[in-house]
Design a protein around this motif. Structure first.
Motif, PDB file in Angstrom:
ATOM      1  N   ILE A 101       0.836  -1.201   0.000  1.00  0.00           N
ATOM      2  CA  ILE A 101       0.000   0.000   0.000  1.00  0.00           C
ATOM      3  C   ILE A 101       0.873   1.253   0.000  1.00  0.00           C
ATOM      4  O   ILE A 101       0.590   2.226  -0.728  1.00  0.00           O
ATOM      5  CB  ILE A 101      -0.938  -0.011   1.222  1.00  0.00           C
ATOM      6  N   THR A 102       1.934   1.234   0.806  1.00  0.00           N
ATOM      7  CA  THR A 102       2.825   2.402   0.885  1.00  0.00           C
ATOM      8  C   THR A 102       3.509   2.673  -0.442  1.00  0.00           C
ATOM      9  O   THR A 102       3.596   3.833  -0.891  1.00  0.00           O
ATOM     10  CB  THR A 102       3.890   2.188   1.978  1.00  0.00           C
ATOM     11  N   LEU A 124      -5.071   7.840  -5.594  1.00  0.00           N
ATOM     12  CA  LEU A 124      -5.019   6.949  -4.432  1.00  0.00           C
ATOM     13  C   LEU A 124      -5.867   5.690  -4.624  1.00  0.00           C
ATOM     14  O   LEU A 124      -5.934   4.846  -3.735  1.00  0.00           O
ATOM     15  CB  LEU A 124      -5.504   7.698  -3.176  1.00  0.00           C
ATOM     16  N   ILE A 125      -6.495   5.565  -5.776  1.00  0.00           N
ATOM     17  CA  ILE A 125      -7.338   4.396  -6.031  1.00  0.00           C
ATOM     18  C   ILE A 125      -6.562   3.080  -5.930  1.00  0.00           C
ATOM     19  O   ILE A 125      -7.049   2.125  -5.307  1.00  0.00           O
ATOM     20  CB  ILE A 125      -8.037   4.521  -7.405  1.00  0.00           C
ATOM     21  N   PRO A 126      -5.347   2.972  -6.503  1.00  0.00           N
ATOM     22  CA  PRO A 126      -4.598   1.708  -6.345  1.00  0.00           C
ATOM     23  C   PRO A 126      -4.360   1.346  -4.878  1.00  0.00           C
ATOM     24  O   PRO A 126      -4.498   0.179  -4.490  1.00  0.00           O
ATOM     25  CB  PRO A 126      -3.275   1.985  -7.080  1.00  0.00           C
ATOM     26  N   ALA A 127      -4.017   2.331  -4.040  1.00  0.00           N
ATOM     27  CA  ALA A 127      -3.806   2.068  -2.616  1.00  0.00           C
ATOM     28  C   ALA A 127      -5.094   1.599  -1.958  1.00  0.00           C
ATOM     29  O   ALA A 127      -5.085   0.682  -1.122  1.00  0.00           O
ATOM     30  CB  ALA A 127      -3.286   3.325  -1.918  1.00  0.00           C
ATOM     31  N   ALA A 128      -6.225   2.209  -2.339  1.00  0.00           N
ATOM     32  CA  ALA A 128      -7.519   1.808  -1.784  1.00  0.00           C
ATOM     33  C   ALA A 128      -7.879   0.378  -2.202  1.00  0.00           C
ATOM     34  O   ALA A 128      -8.448  -0.382  -1.415  1.00  0.00           O
ATOM     35  CB  ALA A 128      -8.612   2.780  -2.232  1.00  0.00           C
ATOM     36  N   VAL A 129      -7.518   0.025  -3.424  1.00  0.00           N
ATOM     37  CA  VAL A 129      -7.793  -1.334  -3.915  1.00  0.00           C
ATOM     38  C   VAL A 129      -6.991  -2.360  -3.120  1.00  0.00           C
ATOM     39  O   VAL A 129      -7.535  -3.375  -2.654  1.00  0.00           O
ATOM     40  CB  VAL A 129      -7.479  -1.439  -5.423  1.00  0.00           C
ATOM     41  N   PHE A 130      -5.692  -2.111  -2.964  1.00  0.00           N
ATOM     42  CA  PHE A 130      -4.854  -3.029  -2.179  1.00  0.00           C
ATOM     43  C   PHE A 130      -5.321  -3.097  -0.730  1.00  0.00           C
ATOM     44  O   PHE A 130      -5.346  -4.178  -0.121  1.00  0.00           O
ATOM     45  CB  PHE A 130      -3.391  -2.593  -2.239  1.00  0.00           C
ATOM     46  N   PHE A 131      -5.672  -1.949  -0.163  1.00  0.00           N
ATOM     47  CA  PHE A 131      -6.156  -1.884   1.210  1.00  0.00           C
ATOM     48  C   PHE A 131      -7.376  -2.782   1.401  1.00  0.00           C
ATOM     49  O   PHE A 131      -7.507  -3.492   2.412  1.00  0.00           O
ATOM     50  CB  PHE A 131      -6.493  -0.433   1.555  1.00  0.00           C
ATOM     51  N   THR A 132      -8.275  -2.777   0.430  1.00  0.00           N
ATOM     52  CA  THR A 132      -9.499  -3.574   0.527  1.00  0.00           C
ATOM     53  C   THR A 132      -9.238  -5.039   0.228  1.00  0.00           C
ATOM     54  O   THR A 132      -9.732  -5.924   0.930  1.00  0.00           O
ATOM     55  CB  THR A 132     -10.564  -3.027  -0.444  1.00  0.00           C
ATOM     56  N   PHE A 165     -16.947  -2.780  -2.307  1.00  0.00           N
ATOM     57  CA  PHE A 165     -17.277  -1.450  -1.796  1.00  0.00           C
ATOM     58  C   PHE A 165     -17.812  -1.505  -0.369  1.00  0.00           C
ATOM     59  O   PHE A 165     -17.553  -0.596   0.431  1.00  0.00           O
ATOM     60  CB  PHE A 165     -18.280  -0.766  -2.727  1.00  0.00           C
ATOM     61  N   THR A 166     -18.531  -2.567  -0.034  1.00  0.00           N
ATOM     62  CA  THR A 166     -19.031  -2.717   1.338  1.00  0.00           C
ATOM     63  C   THR A 166     -17.868  -2.902   2.303  1.00  0.00           C
ATOM     64  O   THR A 166     -17.808  -2.258   3.360  1.00  0.00           O
ATOM     65  CB  THR A 166     -19.978  -3.925   1.438  1.00  0.00           C
ATOM     66  N   ILE A 167     -16.933  -3.777   1.947  1.00  0.00           N
ATOM     67  CA  ILE A 167     -15.782  -4.035   2.809  1.00  0.00           C
ATOM     68  C   ILE A 167     -14.885  -2.798   2.890  1.00  0.00           C
ATOM     69  O   ILE A 167     -14.374  -2.460   3.968  1.00  0.00           O
ATOM     70  CB  ILE A 167     -14.989  -5.251   2.301  1.00  0.00           C
ATOM     71  N   PHE A 168     -14.704  -2.104   1.766  1.00  0.00           N
ATOM     72  CA  PHE A 168     -13.895  -0.882   1.794  1.00  0.00           C
ATOM     73  C   PHE A 168     -14.489   0.150   2.747  1.00  0.00           C
ATOM     74  O   PHE A 168     -13.766   0.754   3.554  1.00  0.00           O
ATOM     75  CB  PHE A 168     -13.791  -0.269   0.397  1.00  0.00           C
ATOM     76  N   ALA A 169     -15.809   0.345   2.679  1.00  0.00           N
ATOM     77  CA  ALA A 169     -16.457   1.337   3.537  1.00  0.00           C
ATOM     78  C   ALA A 169     -16.303   0.974   5.014  1.00  0.00           C
ATOM     79  O   ALA A 169     -16.011   1.837   5.854  1.00  0.00           O
ATOM     80  CB  ALA A 169     -17.935   1.451   3.171  1.00  0.00           C
ATOM     81  N   MET A 170     -16.461  -0.309   5.335  1.00  0.00           N
ATOM     82  CA  MET A 170     -16.347  -0.751   6.728  1.00  0.00           C
ATOM     83  C   MET A 170     -14.919  -0.619   7.239  1.00  0.00           C
ATOM     84  O   MET A 170     -14.674  -0.087   8.329  1.00  0.00           O
ATOM     85  CB  MET A 170     -16.831  -2.196   6.855  1.00  0.00           C
TER      86      MET A 170
END
Length: 245
Positions: A101-102, A124-132, A165-170
């Protein structure tokens, strides 16, 4: 609650004792906007200790669920020992996830500076994708006992599919949004500030651990419901798939 008190308690003790024997300097650097930024290494080390305690608690909660599923009725210290045994692997997979992510953020950092507005969020979308994708790696590590590191990440990504998207939001809420809102409003000049911070941190750690493991179990249940639907259509194919898993 006892597991949270144990993990955050040890982290607090280490954070208090360590500065007595080790001096952590503070340095001031000029930021990209020309304003000075102070880096306190003591606070950085304390936050790292809290993060490590958080990882252990997450593994401990997952170990509790594993104990309930297997109906082994192990006692508290047995579950804590099992969580400690797998703890190095939890740290390893979390480090790989954090580094990924970093790196994805560092790679687009010049673009973030160039577009320091709402457009910059796109980078920051790639970081958000990896984060999720990697948000379920710790429950997978503890509950499924997958040996290969790559297989753990692949399994987490597979579970996230269909619920991204549900898991990302949580996860975004419990990891970033809620802590930032709560910690920002804590008093800093009160005699009870440290005790209050300790209590709030413990609650946030419990919340993150419970929500993450619950999300993992819910996703697995939802995937199971989809498998049942497939069985009605093609029972032989799904029986073979389940056997392979």
């Amino acid at each position: 609650m006892l597991g949270s008190a144990l993990s955050i308690g040890l982290a607090a003790i280490i954070s208090v004792i360590l500065p007595l024997y080790v001096h952590f300097p503070s340095i001031t650097e000029m930021g990209p906007d020309g304003k000075p930024i102070t880096i306190d290494y003591g606070s950085f080390v304390s936050n790292m200790i809290i993060a490590l305690a958080d990882l252990w608690l997450l593994g401990f909660v997952a170990s509790i669920v594993k104990n309930e599923i297997s109906s082994s009725r192990a006692k508290f210290f047995t579950i804590a020992r099992n969580a400690t045994i797998i703890y190095p692997k939890i740290i390893l997979v979390n480090m790989i996830s954090a580094m990924t992510i970093t790196i994805s953020v560092i790679a687009v950092f010049p673009a973030l500076l160039m577009f320091a507005n709402s457009i910059g969020i796109v980078f920051l979308i790639p970081a958000a994708v990896f984060f999720t994708w990697f948000s379920l790696i710790i429950p997978v590590t503890v509950l499924e006992e997958i040996r290969g590191i790559r297989s753990i990440f692949a399994r987490s990504r597979t579970l996230v599919q269909g619920f991204f998207f549900t898991i990302f939001a949580m996860q975004f809420s419990i990891v970033f949004l809620i802590p930032s809102l709560v910690v920002t409003d804590l008093p800093s000049d009160s005699n009870y500030a440290e005790a209050l911070r300790f209590f709030i941190t413990a609650l946030l750690m419990i919340l993150e651990a419970v929500v993450t493991v619950s999300t993992y179990m819910s996703v697995r249940a939802a995937k199971g419901e989809q498998l049942i639907n497939k069985i009605e259509d093609n029972s032989k194919e799904v029986v073979k798939e389940t056997t392979d898993i």
